[in-house]
Design an enzyme around this catalytic site. Sequence first.
Site: not given
Length: 419
Positions: A141, A234, A262
């Site tokens: 994702y 990623d 994050k």
Amino acid sequence: MNSKELFAKAQTLMPGGVNSPLRACKYVKSEPVFIENAKGAYLWDVEGRQYIDYVYSWGPQILGHQDPAVSEAAHKAIDLGSSYGAPCFGEVALAEEINKLIPSMEMMRMVSSGTEATMSALRLARGYTGRNKFIKFIGNYHGHADAFLAAAGSAAATVPGTPGVPEEVTSHTLLAQYNDLDAVKAHFEASGDDIACIIVEPCAGNMGLVLPAEGFLQGLRDLCTQYGAVLIFDEVITGFRLSRGGAQQRYGITPDLTTLGKIIGGGFPVGCYGGKREIMEHMAPVGSVFQAGTLSGNPVAMAAGLATLKRLQECDYDALEARTKKLTDELVAIMKEKGQAVSLNRVASAFTMYFSDKPVTNMIESGQCDSEAYATYWQQMLAQGIYLAPAGFECAFTSFAHTDEDFEKTLEAARKVEF
């Protein structure tokens, strides 16, 4: 209002009553609790119930909620203004710190979310190479930009298809199973002259935690080098969680571009993409690849992120990893004593306990796990004050704020679960 009342009200105002689909808790056949406060290892809902947190805002709160140094930095920053729409000291200081910890990010650009970071990195890779196609892995994702919503993991796995995304947009998205290097080779052999990049979660975190097989990441690096494609890591989840230098430091593989999110905002909305100088200099205003953002480099997020990275350099990653291993080994033993089949994937302070008797190495195997058993487990753990992800294909996270007592309470709750 209590959680049930708030959820009922929310459903009249927001689709499904939530601002992100997984929060609706449909996968675990429940309703969400509404959180009012968080500190250290704990959450409190609007009714005042306390929970030991293993979601941590999906990963960024590795120091725990309201770490004093991070909170102080954010408060000082907001007292100077919440947004400028202009350059500020904090974005330079944070970029310098990131470069120090992840040297492959020679230049970078701040954005406001992981989706922005991955979307921009893909555009840059295409602009740099002059190619259109890219390879992504089934179950990885990379945010909700249209091009990535082909066989995405995480909450996208619960949605049938991706209405609203034209087929032409995903026609350039080449899919392969995670850990299947032969499938990647086949794509390059068929379309190597038009493949701009590979984008990969170096440790997949959105079909549960799935670790890279021996030689998989190095194989991707070699193929990108051979065909002149860009390798994008990623690291929105893995960055600064697997080690101070992320997954690329832990596995010894250097990507061309990296996306972060994050942790680098200390809990505030933030993202970042960066990498080789020769690639990044294709971004406007130096180059012709366009990307912009009003809140990019937001001073409050930059201050919180810088304080977080500074604090992490004082923390003992090895000790947290050892404590996480002990916790998860005991959780697995408890489940097996109950006759419940489980399989564990773990790295550093992240883990997923799959309700399956087989190892999980890709999205197919993740999808074969027992969702009913996970829902039962989740409901009973929540009732005992243990806050886990409301889906079996997500990571759980430990933090430097968790105490041995927190872990023991978690194990005691697991012992009381009945299937």
